[in-house]
Write a protein that holds these residues in place. Structure first.
Motif, PDB file in Angstrom:
ATOM      1  N   ALA A  28       0.803  -1.217   0.000  1.00  0.00           N
ATOM      2  CA  ALA A  28       0.000   0.000   0.000  1.00  0.00           C
ATOM      3  C   ALA A  28       0.841   1.275   0.000  1.00  0.00           C
ATOM      4  O   ALA A  28       0.480   2.265  -0.651  1.00  0.00           O
ATOM      5  CB  ALA A  28      -0.940  -0.005   1.204  1.00  0.00           C
ATOM      6  N   TRP A  29       1.957   1.271   0.730  1.00  0.00           N
ATOM      7  CA  TRP A  29       2.721   2.508   0.871  1.00  0.00           C
ATOM      8  C   TRP A  29       3.434   2.895  -0.418  1.00  0.00           C
ATOM      9  O   TRP A  29       3.578   4.091  -0.712  1.00  0.00           O
ATOM     10  CB  TRP A  29       3.698   2.375   2.034  1.00  0.00           C
ATOM     11  N   THR A  30       3.867   1.913  -1.200  1.00  0.00           N
ATOM     12  CA  THR A  30       4.440   2.225  -2.509  1.00  0.00           C
ATOM     13  C   THR A  30       3.372   2.788  -3.430  1.00  0.00           C
ATOM     14  O   THR A  30       3.602   3.775  -4.153  1.00  0.00           O
ATOM     15  CB  THR A  30       5.067   0.962  -3.130  1.00  0.00           C
ATOM     16  N   VAL A  31       2.193   2.171  -3.411  1.00  0.00           N
ATOM     17  CA  VAL A  31       1.086   2.659  -4.230  1.00  0.00           C
ATOM     18  C   VAL A  31       0.731   4.093  -3.842  1.00  0.00           C
ATOM     19  O   VAL A  31       0.562   4.968  -4.708  1.00  0.00           O
ATOM     20  CB  VAL A  31      -0.140   1.742  -4.082  1.00  0.00           C
ATOM     21  N   LEU A  32       0.645   4.369  -2.550  1.00  0.00           N
ATOM     22  CA  LEU A  32       0.282   5.711  -2.104  1.00  0.00           C
ATOM     23  C   LEU A  32       1.334   6.748  -2.497  1.00  0.00           C
ATOM     24  O   LEU A  32       1.002   7.895  -2.800  1.00  0.00           O
ATOM     25  CB  LEU A  32       0.061   5.726  -0.598  1.00  0.00           C
ATOM     26  N   GLY A  33       2.609   6.354  -2.491  1.00  0.00           N
ATOM     27  CA  GLY A  33       3.642   7.270  -2.950  1.00  0.00           C
ATOM     28  C   GLY A  33       3.445   7.643  -4.404  1.00  0.00           C
ATOM     29  O   GLY A  33       3.596   8.816  -4.791  1.00  0.00           O
ATOM     30  N   ALA A  34       3.081   6.655  -5.226  1.00  0.00           N
ATOM     31  CA  ALA A  34       2.811   6.933  -6.642  1.00  0.00           C
ATOM     32  C   ALA A  34       1.547   7.770  -6.794  1.00  0.00           C
ATOM     33  O   ALA A  34       1.493   8.707  -7.613  1.00  0.00           O
ATOM     34  CB  ALA A  34       2.681   5.622  -7.410  1.00  0.00           C
ATOM     35  N   VAL A  35       0.525   7.456  -6.009  1.00  0.00           N
ATOM     36  CA  VAL A  35      -0.728   8.207  -6.078  1.00  0.00           C
ATOM     37  C   VAL A  35      -0.512   9.660  -5.667  1.00  0.00           C
ATOM     38  O   VAL A  35      -1.123  10.580  -6.236  1.00  0.00           O
ATOM     39  CB  VAL A  35      -1.796   7.536  -5.194  1.00  0.00           C
ATOM     40  N   ALA A  36       0.368   9.887  -4.695  1.00  0.00           N
ATOM     41  CA  ALA A  36       0.654  11.258  -4.265  1.00  0.00           C
ATOM     42  C   ALA A  36       1.196  12.099  -5.413  1.00  0.00           C
ATOM     43  O   ALA A  36       0.955  13.314  -5.480  1.00  0.00           O
ATOM     44  CB  ALA A  36       1.643  11.250  -3.104  1.00  0.00           C
ATOM     45  N   GLN A  37       1.934  11.469  -6.330  1.00  0.00           N
ATOM     46  CA  GLN A  37       2.482  12.185  -7.476  1.00  0.00           C
ATOM     47  C   GLN A  37       1.501  12.256  -8.642  1.00  0.00           C
ATOM     48  O   GLN A  37       1.595  13.158  -9.483  1.00  0.00           O
ATOM     49  CB  GLN A  37       3.781  11.504  -7.925  1.00  0.00           C
ATOM     50  N   ALA A  38       0.569  11.314  -8.700  1.00  0.00           N
ATOM     51  CA  ALA A  38      -0.379  11.256  -9.811  1.00  0.00           C
ATOM     52  C   ALA A  38      -1.620  12.103  -9.572  1.00  0.00           C
ATOM     53  O   ALA A  38      -2.412  12.317 -10.490  1.00  0.00           O
ATOM     54  CB  ALA A  38      -0.791   9.807 -10.073  1.00  0.00           C
ATOM     55  N   THR A  39      -1.814  12.571  -8.337  1.00  0.00           N
ATOM     56  CA  THR A  39      -2.959  13.406  -7.990  1.00  0.00           C
ATOM     57  C   THR A  39      -2.471  14.727  -7.417  1.00  0.00           C
ATOM     58  O   THR A  39      -1.303  14.860  -7.050  1.00  0.00           O
ATOM     59  CB  THR A  39      -3.859  12.704  -6.953  1.00  0.00           C
ATOM     60  N   SER A  40      -3.378  15.689  -7.313  1.00  0.00           N
ATOM     61  CA  SER A  40      -2.964  16.998  -6.799  1.00  0.00           C
ATOM     62  C   SER A  40      -3.927  17.589  -5.780  1.00  0.00           C
ATOM     63  O   SER A  40      -3.555  18.515  -5.053  1.00  0.00           O
ATOM     64  CB  SER A  40      -2.829  17.989  -7.963  1.00  0.00           C
ATOM     65  N   ARG A  41      -5.143  17.066  -5.710  1.00  0.00           N
ATOM     66  CA  ARG A  41      -6.165  17.692  -4.878  1.00  0.00           C
ATOM     67  C   ARG A  41      -6.666  16.802  -3.749  1.00  0.00           C
ATOM     68  O   ARG A  41      -6.831  17.267  -2.607  1.00  0.00           O
ATOM     69  CB  ARG A  41      -7.355  18.112  -5.766  1.00  0.00           C
TER      70      ARG A  41
END
Length: 326
Positions: free
Chosen positions: A52-65
């Motif tokens: 989950a934490w790797t996915v969330l790191g990628a999601v943090a960069q793929a989203t902005s809001r």
């Protein structure tokens, strides 16, 4: 104002798909996104469980809001709390202040894998108290040494500490949990719409002189233009849901969940999970949480195969209908 979120369900989707869904969910108008943190799916038919934490790191960069959140991490068995504190601080920096750390006492399904057994519920609660004390101390940026009954921390410091502190939501299910965690957490997490739990939490927070907090819940739905297909998918992948927390926390393997849910019928699933194309019916499923006083509700769309279509076609209108209920 109630906020509505989207669930990044790692048990039913691979990591690249989850990042894509996170982007689409932000575009669809969800307010926040929560991620499960499992080592294993509940059932083999779900078929996934990325980190989950790797996915969330990628999601943090793929989203902005959208706000990001673990729903929930167990900081006591697979992860030492000092490591969770570091991960949460890093994710807060990567997301530029959009992360909320959701924690709970865990499930055997995920935590037994490190070979340390599975403690009693009382011990798990005590461990979580110590874990929260450690995480709070480390998020100060100070040098921390901690000696507890369950955990030790020796001269540890988090070097990259965000200016905006990481807020913590704690999963509780009853009065004992409220007493233990209301002084330590910022927000309440619960999977059942219990108004009395909300009242107990608020009373405990007020007694501590703490600020008002959010109450964060979650509901599964199975949207599909074909109701029969929606129900079949919900039964195949989510029948474990009928067991309830006291049972689900103790089962160690997907085989155990399969055995425990073997007599759950499709009609049983339909009683607790809205299935099909009727967006009004799906929206109504959040009403018990609204009536109980929840401020945040995350939606789980069951099954990977309809995620893209759900997000493209159904999510926007569904959000409008859920927001209209307020």
């Amino acid at each position: 104002m109630t906020r509505f979120g989207y669930t990044l369900m790692g048990e039913q989707s691979g990591p690249r798909e989850l990042v894509r869904y996170a982007q689409a969910a932000e575009d669809a108008g969800f307010d926040f996104e929560v991620s499960s943190d499992h080592y294993s799916p509940w059932l083999v038919s779900q078929g996934h469980s990325p980190y989950a934490w790797t996915v969330l790191g990628a999601v943090a960069q793929a989203t902005s809001r959208v706000e990001l959140m673990t729903y929930v991490t167990c900081p006591t068995m697979r992860y030492h709390p000092a490591v969770v504190a570091q991960k949460a601080a890093t994710l807060q920096l990567l997301s530029e202040g959009r992360f909320l750390l959701g924690v709970g006492s865990g499930e055997s399904l995920n935590e037994h894998v490190v070979g340390q057994g599975w403690p009693s519920v009382d011990t798990r609660q005590d461990m979580l108290v110590e874990a929260l004390e450690i995480i709070r101390a480390l998020h100060s940026g100070d040098l921390v040494t901690y000696v507890g009954e369950h955990f030790r921390v020796d001269s540890a410091r988090i070097w990259d500490v965000p200016d905006e502190p990481v807020e913590i939501g704690v999963a509780v299910s009853g009065e004992e949990g409220v007493r233990a965690f209301a002084p330590l957490g910022d927000h309440l997490i619960a999977v059942e719409p219990k108004a009395d739990l909300i009242a107990q939490w608020d009373e405990a927070r007020e007694a501590e002189g703490s600020q008002a907090s959010r109450k964060i819940g979650q509901i599964p739905v199975s949207w599909d233009p074909d109701r029969d297909a929606a129900l079949e998918r919900a039964h195949e992948q989510f029948r474990w849901f009928a067991g309830g927390w006291p049972v689900n926390a103790e089962l160690p393997t997907p085989a155990g969940f399969a055995a425990a849910s073997q007599f759950v019928r499709p009609e049983d699933v339909a009683e607790s999970i809205p299935c099909g194309p009727d967006l009004d019916e799906l929206a109504e499923s959040v009403r018990p949480f609204l009536d109980a006083g929840f401020t945040d509700i995350a939606v789980v769309q069951i099954g990977d195969e309809q995620q893209d279509r759900f997000l493209a076609e159904a999510a926007g209108p569904l959000l409008e209908k859920m927001r209209a209920l307020r």
